[in-house]
Design a protein around this motif. Structure first.
Motif, PDB file in Angstrom:
ATOM      1  N   LYS A 120      -9.089  13.144   2.692  1.00 17.83           N
ATOM      2  CA  LYS A 120      -7.961  13.449   3.555  1.00 17.83           C
ATOM      3  C   LYS A 120      -7.037  14.475   2.879  1.00 17.83           C
ATOM      4  O   LYS A 120      -7.165  14.764   1.690  1.00 17.83           O
ATOM      5  CB  LYS A 120      -7.161  12.178   3.844  1.00 17.83           C
ATOM      6  CG  LYS A 120      -7.923  11.083   4.563  1.00 17.83           C
ATOM      7  CD  LYS A 120      -7.051   9.850   4.727  1.00 17.83           C
ATOM      8  CE  LYS A 120      -7.791   8.696   5.370  1.00 17.83           C
ATOM      9  NZ  LYS A 120      -6.952   7.486   5.483  1.00 17.83           N
ATOM     10  N   LYS A 135       0.097  15.003   2.428  1.00 17.94           N
ATOM     11  CA  LYS A 135       0.904  14.309   3.427  1.00 17.94           C
ATOM     12  C   LYS A 135       1.277  12.890   2.995  1.00 17.94           C
ATOM     13  O   LYS A 135       1.972  12.189   3.721  1.00 17.94           O
ATOM     14  CB  LYS A 135       0.139  14.258   4.757  1.00 17.94           C
ATOM     15  CG  LYS A 135      -0.138  15.634   5.353  1.00 17.94           C
ATOM     16  CD  LYS A 135      -0.911  15.523   6.653  1.00 17.94           C
ATOM     17  CE  LYS A 135      -1.188  16.904   7.251  1.00 17.94           C
ATOM     18  NZ  LYS A 135      -1.964  16.805   8.520  1.00 17.94           N
ATOM     19  N   SER A 136       0.800  12.477   1.833  1.00 15.68           N
ATOM     20  CA  SER A 136       1.040  11.111   1.361  1.00 15.68           C
ATOM     21  C   SER A 136       2.143  11.089   0.300  1.00 15.68           C
ATOM     22  O   SER A 136       1.971  11.657  -0.781  1.00 15.68           O
ATOM     23  CB  SER A 136      -0.238  10.521   0.765  1.00 15.68           C
ATOM     24  OG  SER A 136       0.046   9.364   0.000  1.00 15.68           O
ATOM     25  N   TRP A 149       0.811  -1.211   0.000  1.00 12.62           N
ATOM     26  CA  TRP A 149       0.000   0.000   0.000  1.00 12.62           C
ATOM     27  C   TRP A 149       0.850   1.269   0.000  1.00 12.62           C
ATOM     28  O   TRP A 149       0.332   2.355  -0.185  1.00 12.62           O
ATOM     29  CB  TRP A 149      -0.967  -0.003   1.171  1.00 12.62           C
ATOM     30  CG  TRP A 149      -0.337  -0.023   2.532  1.00 12.62           C
ATOM     31  CD1 TRP A 149       0.128   1.039   3.252  1.00 12.62           C
ATOM     32  CD2 TRP A 149      -0.122  -1.174   3.351  1.00 12.62           C
ATOM     33  NE1 TRP A 149       0.626   0.638   4.457  1.00 12.62           N
ATOM     34  CE2 TRP A 149       0.475  -0.720   4.557  1.00 12.62           C
ATOM     35  CE3 TRP A 149      -0.384  -2.536   3.196  1.00 12.62           C
ATOM     36  CZ2 TRP A 149       0.830  -1.586   5.584  1.00 12.62           C
ATOM     37  CZ3 TRP A 149      -0.037  -3.396   4.227  1.00 12.62           C
ATOM     38  CH2 TRP A 149       0.561  -2.935   5.400  1.00 12.62           C
ATOM     39  N   LEU A 150       2.157   1.124   0.191  1.00 14.49           N
ATOM     40  CA  LEU A 150       3.061   2.267   0.130  1.00 14.49           C
ATOM     41  C   LEU A 150       3.840   2.315  -1.178  1.00 14.49           C
ATOM     42  O   LEU A 150       4.790   3.080  -1.316  1.00 14.49           O
ATOM     43  CB  LEU A 150       4.035   2.224   1.317  1.00 14.49           C
ATOM     44  CG  LEU A 150       3.409   2.438   2.697  1.00 14.49           C
ATOM     45  CD1 LEU A 150       4.473   2.326   3.783  1.00 14.49           C
ATOM     46  CD2 LEU A 150       2.711   3.785   2.780  1.00 14.49           C
ATOM     47  N   SER A 201      -4.076   0.643  -1.108  1.00  8.32           N
ATOM     48  CA  SER A 201      -4.451   2.031  -0.873  1.00  8.32           C
ATOM     49  C   SER A 201      -5.375   2.535  -1.977  1.00  8.32           C
ATOM     50  O   SER A 201      -6.095   1.754  -2.601  1.00  8.32           O
ATOM     51  CB  SER A 201      -3.181   2.890  -0.782  1.00  8.32           C
ATOM     52  OG  SER A 201      -2.651   3.174  -2.065  1.00  8.32           O
ATOM     53  N   HIS A 202      -5.325   3.829  -2.232  1.00  4.22           N
ATOM     54  CA  HIS A 202      -6.146   4.461  -3.275  1.00  4.22           C
ATOM     55  C   HIS A 202      -5.798   3.917  -4.662  1.00  4.22           C
ATOM     56  O   HIS A 202      -6.559   4.103  -5.605  1.00  4.22           O
ATOM     57  CB  HIS A 202      -5.898   5.971  -3.222  1.00  4.22           C
ATOM     58  CG  HIS A 202      -6.969   6.809  -3.838  1.00  4.22           C
ATOM     59  ND1 HIS A 202      -8.205   6.990  -3.256  1.00  4.22           N
ATOM     60  CD2 HIS A 202      -6.999   7.537  -4.992  1.00  4.22           C
ATOM     61  CE1 HIS A 202      -8.941   7.802  -4.004  1.00  4.22           C
ATOM     62  NE2 HIS A 202      -8.240   8.127  -5.065  1.00  4.22           N
ATOM     63  N   HIS A 249      -5.982   0.845   3.370  1.00  6.41           N
ATOM     64  CA  HIS A 249      -4.975   1.872   3.643  1.00  6.41           C
ATOM     65  C   HIS A 249      -5.122   3.050   2.686  1.00  6.41           C
ATOM     66  O   HIS A 249      -4.132   3.674   2.298  1.00  6.41           O
ATOM     67  CB  HIS A 249      -3.565   1.286   3.540  1.00  6.41           C
ATOM     68  CG  HIS A 249      -3.195   0.366   4.660  1.00  6.41           C
ATOM     69  ND1 HIS A 249      -3.595  -0.961   4.707  1.00  6.41           N
ATOM     70  CD2 HIS A 249      -2.485   0.571   5.801  1.00  6.41           C
ATOM     71  CE1 HIS A 249      -3.121  -1.531   5.805  1.00  6.41           C
ATOM     72  NE2 HIS A 249      -2.458  -0.615   6.486  1.00  6.41           N
ATOM     73  N   ASP A 250      -6.362   3.380   2.326  1.00 11.51           N
ATOM     74  CA  ASP A 250      -6.570   4.502   1.410  1.00 11.51           C
ATOM     75  C   ASP A 250      -6.044   5.794   2.038  1.00 11.51           C
ATOM     76  O   ASP A 250      -6.465   6.187   3.126  1.00 11.51           O
ATOM     77  CB  ASP A 250      -8.054   4.656   1.065  1.00 11.51           C
ATOM     78  CG  ASP A 250      -8.281   5.576  -0.128  1.00 11.51           C
ATOM     79  OD1 ASP A 250      -7.575   6.591  -0.252  1.00 11.51           O
ATOM     80  OD2 ASP A 250      -9.160   5.266  -0.951  1.00 11.51           O
ATOM     81  N   GLU A 251      -5.113   6.458   1.327  1.00 18.04           N
ATOM     82  CA  GLU A 251      -4.511   7.679   1.830  1.00 18.04           C
ATOM     83  C   GLU A 251      -5.313   8.918   1.465  1.00 18.04           C
ATOM     84  O   GLU A 251      -4.940  10.035   1.845  1.00 18.04           O
ATOM     85  CB  GLU A 251      -3.069   7.823   1.313  1.00 18.04           C
ATOM     86  CG  GLU A 251      -2.898   7.845  -0.188  1.00 18.04           C
ATOM     87  CD  GLU A 251      -2.828   6.467  -0.798  1.00 18.04           C
ATOM     88  OE1 GLU A 251      -1.738   5.898  -0.899  1.00 18.04           O
ATOM     89  OE2 GLU A 251      -3.891   5.947  -1.200  1.00 18.04           O
ATOM     90  N   VAL A 259      -4.131  14.879   1.066  1.00 13.20           N
ATOM     91  CA  VAL A 259      -3.251  13.977   0.320  1.00 13.20           C
ATOM     92  C   VAL A 259      -1.831  14.524   0.186  1.00 13.20           C
ATOM     93  O   VAL A 259      -0.917  13.793  -0.215  1.00 13.20           O
ATOM     94  CB  VAL A 259      -3.826  13.664  -1.081  1.00 13.20           C
ATOM     95  CG1 VAL A 259      -5.131  12.918  -0.962  1.00 13.20           C
ATOM     96  CG2 VAL A 259      -3.984  14.933  -1.912  1.00 13.20           C
ATOM     97  N   PHE A 284       0.734   9.541  -2.967  1.00 16.49           N
ATOM     98  CA  PHE A 284      -0.096  10.439  -3.762  1.00 16.49           C
ATOM     99  C   PHE A 284       0.752  11.533  -4.414  1.00 16.49           C
ATOM    100  O   PHE A 284       0.503  11.931  -5.555  1.00 16.49           O
ATOM    101  CB  PHE A 284      -1.199  11.056  -2.896  1.00 16.49           C
ATOM    102  CG  PHE A 284      -2.488  11.259  -3.643  1.00 16.49           C
ATOM    103  CD1 PHE A 284      -2.677  12.362  -4.444  1.00 16.49           C
ATOM    104  CD2 PHE A 284      -3.509  10.325  -3.556  1.00 16.49           C
ATOM    105  CE1 PHE A 284      -3.862  12.547  -5.146  1.00 16.49           C
ATOM    106  CE2 PHE A 284      -4.697  10.490  -4.254  1.00 16.49           C
ATOM    107  CZ  PHE A 284      -4.873  11.604  -5.049  1.00 16.49           C
TER     108      PHE A 284
END
Length: 290
Positions: A173, A177-178, A33-34, A266-267, A238-240, A175, A181
C-alpha cells in the motif's frame, strides 16, 4: 484556614483524578493498531558480536538453548524490535537475532540492497555460527528474506513464520498515508543515528531501501509453489502496508502453509501485542507437521 486548606486539597485531588481518568480513557479509545509502542530492548545475550559475511560486518546476538530460531526484522528497523519476543522464545529455543546489512549495527558495502543478497547474509551468519538448519521468523522485509531462503535454499530452513510479507511490489500500500508508518520512519532515523557506523547516511539509506521496496520481489504463484517447508503466512488485520489480497495469494500458492490473521494489530504487531505475537510463534514452532 485548616478546613479551607483541606477543602482546597480535596478539590485539587478530584480535579487531578478527573484529568487522569480522561487521559486513560483517551488512551484506551485509541485502537492499538493505530499506536506505535516504544522499541523494546533485548535481554543480555549469551553471545554477540560482528560476523564477517559477504564483505560486510553483520551484528548478531544469541540467547537460550535448543533448536535454533532466527528472527529477521523489517526494513529500516533493527534487531531490538524483537525484545518483546526473545525472553519467552529463549526459554526453549536457541534464538538468533541479527541486524540486516546497513541496518542497526551492521555495515554495508557498495552493493545495492536486494532480498537475494540479504538472504545470502543470513546464510553466511548461520555458517559462521555453525547452524546447518533453523526455523525462521521474519517480519516484513525479514519475512521476504525468509521466503527467499525457503524458496532457494530449503535445506537450511526447518519452518517459516512469515509476518507481513509481500510477493510483489503491487502488494504494498501507499504507506505515506499512514500516520503510524510515518512515525516509524521518523523513529527509525533516530535509531539509525544512534546505532549505525554511518549515522549521517539515513536519507540515502531510506532512498535505497525505498527503491528496493518499489522494485522487489517479483514472485509468481509458481515461484511460491516451490516453497515446500512448513510455512505460516501471517499478517495483522489492520496492516497499513500490505494488501490482504497479496497475503491470501501467498497462502494459497505455498504448499503446506497456513494463513493466520492476527486481530487488532497492524504492520507493527510485535510491538502492539507482544504476548499475542509471541504466543503465535510458540504455537507455530510447537506444531507437529506430517
Amino acid at each position: 484556614m485548616i478546613r479551607l486548606g483541606l477543602r482546597s486539597v480535596g478539590i485539587a485531588v478530584a480535579v487531578l483524578a478527573l484529568v487522569s481518568s480522561a487521559v486513560v480513557a483517551n488512551a484506551q479509545s485509541t485502537p492499538r493498531w493505530l499506536t506505535l509502542p516504544d522499541t523494546p530492548t533485548l535481554p543480555t545475550a549469551q553471545q554477540s558480536g560482528h560476523a564477517p559475511v559477504n564483505g560486510v560486518s553483520i551484528w548478531y546476538a544469541t540467547f537460550g538453548g535448543g533448536e535454533p530460531v532466527v528472527l529477521l526484522h523489517g526494513g529500516l528497523a533493527n534487531a531490538n524490535y524483537w525484545g518483546g519476543q526473545v525472553p519467552s522464545l529463549a526459554r526453549k529455543y536457541r534464538v538468533i537475532v541479527m541486524d540486516s546489512r546497513g541496518h542497526g549495527r551492521s555495515t554495508r558495502n557498495a552493493e545495492p540492497y536486494g532480498y537475494d543478497l540479504m538472504a545470502s547474509d543470513v546464510l553466511g551468519l548461520m555458517d559462521y555460527l555453525k547452524i546447518d538448519k533453523a526455523a525462521i521468523v521474519g517480519w516484513s522485509d525479514g519475512a521476504i528474506i525468509g521466503l527467499d531462503i525457503a524458496m532457494k535454499h530449503p535445506e537450511r530452513v526447518s519452518r517459516l513464520f512469515a509476518f507481513a510479507a509481500n510477493s510483489d511490489p503491487s502488494g504494498v500500500k501507499d504507506v505515506t498515508k499512514s500516520p503510524v508508518f510515518t512515525k516509524f520512519i521518523a523513529r527509525a532515523e533516530k535509531e539509525y543515528e544512534a546505532l549505525s557506523a554511518t549515522p549521517k547516511d539515513y536519507k540515502r539509506f531510506l532512498e535505497e531501501i525505498s527503491h528496493m521496496w518499489e522494485s522487489q520481489p517479483h514472485w509468481t504463484e509458481s515461484d511460491l509453489g516451490r516453497i515446500k517447508v512448513p510455512t505460516w503466512i501471517v499478517d495483522g488485520d489492520h496492516d497499513e502496508a500490505i494488501h490482504r489480497e497479496n497475503t491470501e495469494l501467498m497462502a494459497g500458492a505455498i504448499p503446506r502453509t497456513g494463513l493466520l490473521i492476527q486481530p487488532e494489530v497492524s504492520h507493527f504487531s510485535m510491538l502492539q501485542a507482544p504476548d499475542q505475537f509471541t504466543g503465535d510463534i510458540l504455537r507455530f514452532l510447537a506444531r507437529k507437521w506430517d
